[in-house]
Design a protein around this motif. Structure first.
Motif, short mmCIF file in Angstrom:
data_model
loop_
_atom_site.label_atom_id
_atom_site.label_comp_id
_atom_site.label_asym_id
_atom_site.label_seq_id
_atom_site.Cartn_x
_atom_site.Cartn_y
_atom_site.Cartn_z
N ALA A 193 0.72 -1.20 -0.06
CA ALA A 193 -0.22 -0.19 -0.13
C ALA A 193 0.74 1.21 -0.06
O ALA A 193 0.50 2.34 -0.66
N GLY A 194 2.19 1.30 0.54
CA GLY A 194 2.75 2.46 0.50
C GLY A 194 2.13 3.39 1.43
O GLY A 194 1.51 3.11 2.55
N SER A 195 1.74 4.74 1.01
CA SER A 195 1.27 5.83 1.72
C SER A 195 -0.21 5.78 1.30
O SER A 195 -0.89 6.40 1.78
N GLY A 196 -0.70 4.84 0.59
CA GLY A 196 -1.92 4.74 0.19
C GLY A 196 -2.68 5.57 -1.00
O GLY A 196 -3.81 5.54 -1.21
N SER A 197 -1.62 5.97 -1.82
CA SER A 197 -1.99 7.01 -2.84
C SER A 197 -2.92 6.24 -3.87
O SER A 197 -3.55 6.71 -4.55
N LEU A 198 -2.46 4.92 -4.19
CA LEU A 198 -3.10 4.40 -5.17
C LEU A 198 -4.48 3.85 -4.81
O LEU A 198 -5.55 4.17 -5.53
N LEU A 199 -4.82 3.61 -3.48
CA LEU A 199 -6.16 3.34 -3.10
C LEU A 199 -6.89 4.53 -2.96
O LEU A 199 -8.28 4.52 -3.42
N LEU A 200 -6.52 5.73 -2.80
CA LEU A 200 -7.04 7.09 -2.52
C LEU A 200 -7.35 7.64 -4.14
O LEU A 200 -8.32 8.36 -4.37
N GLN A 201 -6.43 7.40 -5.03
CA GLN A 201 -6.87 7.70 -6.36
C GLN A 201 -8.13 7.13 -7.03
O GLN A 201 -8.98 7.57 -7.61
N ALA A 202 -8.45 5.89 -6.55
CA ALA A 202 -9.66 5.40 -6.86
C ALA A 202 -10.74 5.98 -6.28
O ALA A 202 -11.98 6.21 -6.97
N LYS A 203 -10.52 6.63 -5.18
CA LYS A 203 -11.62 7.38 -4.76
C LYS A 203 -11.95 8.76 -5.46
O LYS A 203 -13.09 9.15 -5.60
N GLU A 204 -10.59 9.20 -5.98
CA GLU A 204 -10.70 10.47 -6.59
C GLU A 204 -11.53 10.20 -7.85
O GLU A 204 -12.09 11.03 -8.48
N GLU A 205 -11.16 9.08 -8.47
CA GLU A 205 -11.74 8.61 -9.84
C GLU A 205 -13.20 8.48 -10.04
O GLU A 205 -13.72 8.53 -10.97
N PHE A 206 -13.80 7.97 -8.64
CA PHE A 206 -15.10 7.43 -8.85
C PHE A 206 -15.91 7.66 -7.85
O PHE A 206 -15.50 8.18 -6.69
N GLU A 207 -17.24 7.91 -7.99
CA GLU A 207 -17.96 8.21 -7.14
C GLU A 207 -18.26 7.38 -5.89
O GLU A 207 -17.78 6.12 -5.92
#
Length: 515
Positions: free
Chosen positions: A225-239
């Motif tokens: 997960a690192g700092s969580g940036s990949l997971l949070l990008q999913a939140k940014e991209e989708f409702e």
């Protein structure tokens, strides 16, 4: 000033403050103090906002700790996951920070109390240890208590001066500020930065690939997960409603694990909507008893060592056993791939950043590729441009896995052409939205595009010994200069005639001189 200009101005101010408060200390070593202070401010304002509930007659920061009833404390912990007394709020601590001779010990006690407030509640594991890296006794703050307190006061005042306000957080300002700081720290940290942060533009592509045409997913998972940036990008991209049960991940580095949990809170993801675990994903995996994940995103470390064949039990591990062979001890790349595949649901998709060598090397890695292709798990392999990541200039690949493919072909995309798929930057190359859109268009259509995309039948891949390198299946453009032989011969005849004439002229001059 436009919204974009305001955002850029805010970022410049944030970075200026971050550099000023660190003094002579390297930014990478000092990051936990700035990021920790930003988090402390955020949860203080978030908690105050929750307690006041929009009632202007309530001033929580001005209340006495003794006035807070126990039942209010219990209700708050059940909802927010933690509790902060008025005296412990960031805004109250920062007021007297410059004059507080016991600031370092006071902060340590406050952080300990906030973490302890979750003890015995469902949020306990999400809160415990969050401030572990905010060491108020660290020599990075100074060699004496006085110096430590002065530096801590500078950090708190610097963060307090950031023009952020939780009430105005519609644009996720705190989360944006945190991501910006992490990104800049990573960009200036060399290889270390690349290990804990995936650049936003690459994260965006990976999220789009994993979520493509899924109208909803049960949950999204990152095994590194690192700092969580990949997971949070999913939140940014989708409702928000498209990710039903939240965000899950595991991280081996404790400092980075804390950054990821803070990152979740700072993006307004409540403790009951994320589950980030600490530990070695390959040797001590979490979430094995959970339902498989509909979306998996990951940028695991490239070619790291792992136990592999030194641990005879691993070949019987349900993640690795189906392939019949373990990834090499010196190159764990395919171990991460098989781990992700095992956690993937029947309808899901995984998008994983991979080192290019795993797609063409022989031995165990070839056998794993054979397993993946023969079982029809490989949807697409995408070759990206070089120098897109922090700390490495190599041109990595993205491997897209799926368990619900309707045919046995594998798609290969060569996304390395400048302007079409990336633009050059000063220190790193960059994918703009138009570049990402071009890749997604090809990924969606699966149509062949000369020199760029090729959807290859299963039999062809078998014939090529399961080589999954993009270059083995997508013919590159011939950039050599074309030569017109007829024109070249004519030029040669003209040149030879000129040489013959020149020689004749020289011979005539010599004969005249000798006469």
């Amino acid at each position: 000033m436009t919204g974009q200009q305001q955002a850029e101005a805010l970022r410049r101010e944030i970075w200026s403050i971050a550099n000023r408060v660190r003094g002579a200390v390297d930014g990478w070593d000092f990051k936990q103090f700035v990021l920790g202070a930003l988090f402390y401010r955020f949860i203080s304002e978030n908690f105050t906002n929750y307690i006041e509930g929009g009632d202007d007659s309530i001033d929580y920061a001005g209340m006495s700790d003794a006035d807070i009833p126990d039942e209010a404390k219990v209700d708050a912990i059940k909802t927010k996951g933690y509790f902060i007394y008025p005296s412990q709020l960031f805004q109250n601590v920062v007021k007297s920070a410059s004059k507080n001779d016991s600031l370092n010990t006071d902060l340590a006690e406050i952080f300990s109390a906030i973490e302890a407030s979750a003890s015995g509640y469902p949020s306990e594991q999400d809160i415990y240890g969050l401030f572990a890296d905010f060491d108020t006794t660290s020599n990075r703050l100074g060699s004496t208590v006085k110096q430590k307190n002065e530096r801590l006061a500078e950090v708190l005042k610097g963060v307090a001066g950031l023009p952020l306000k939780f009430d105005d957080n519609e644009g996720d300002l705190f989360g944006d500020a945190y991501e910006f700081l992490i990104s800049n720290y990573a960009a200036n940290a060399g290889k270390s930065g690349g290990e804990f942060f995936t650049p936003t533009h690459v994260s965006k592509l990976i999220a789009k690939l994993a979520m493509h045409k899924q109208t909803s997913v049960n949950k999204i998972y990152d095994p590194a997960a690192g700092s969580g940036s990949l997971l949070l990008q999913a939140k940014e991209e989708f409702e928000k409603h498209i990710i039903e049960d939240g965000f899950f991940g595991q991280e081996i580095n404790y400092t980075t694990y804390n950054l990821a949990r803070m990152n979740m809170f700072l993006h307004n993801i409540n403790y009951d909507k994320f589950n980030i675990q600490y530990g070695n994903t390959l040797e001590d995996p979490h979430f094995q008893d959970d339902k498989p994940f509909d979306a998996i995103v990951s940028n695991p470390p490239y070619s790291v060592k792992w136990k592999g064949a030194d641990d005879p039990t691993l070949i019987n591990d349900e993640r690795f056993a189906p392939a019949g062979v373990l990834a090499p001890k010196s190159k764990a790349d395919f171990a991460f791939v098989l781990h992700a595949l095992h956690y993937l649901s029947a309808k899901g998709r995984a998008a994983i950043v991979c080192f290019p060598g795993i797609f063409y090397r022989g031995g165990a890695e070839q056998k794993i590729r054979k397993y993946l292709v023969d079982n029809n798990f490989v949807e697409t392999v995408i070759a990206l441009a070089p120098n897109l990541f922090f700390g490495t200039t190599i041109a990595v690949n993205i491997l897209v896995l799926a368990k619900n493919k309707t045919d046995t072909a594998v798609q290969f995309i060569d996304a390395t052409e400048e302007d079409t798929f990336f633009r050059k930057g000063t220190n790193n190359n960059f994918m703009e939205d138009r570049h990402i859109a071009e890749i997604m268009k090809m990924f969606d259509s699966k149509e062949n595009v000369p020199h760029v995309a090729e959807t290859v039948p299963y039999d062809t891949i078998v014939e090529k010994d399961y080589n999954l390198s993009v270059s083995a299946h997508v013919e590159p453009k011939d950039t050599r200069e074309t030569v017109d032989i007829t024109e070249l011969n004519a030029d040669l005849k003209t040149t030879v005639a000129k040489i013959d004439q020149l020689r004749a002229d020289i011979d005539a001059i010599v004969a005249e001189i000798e006469a």
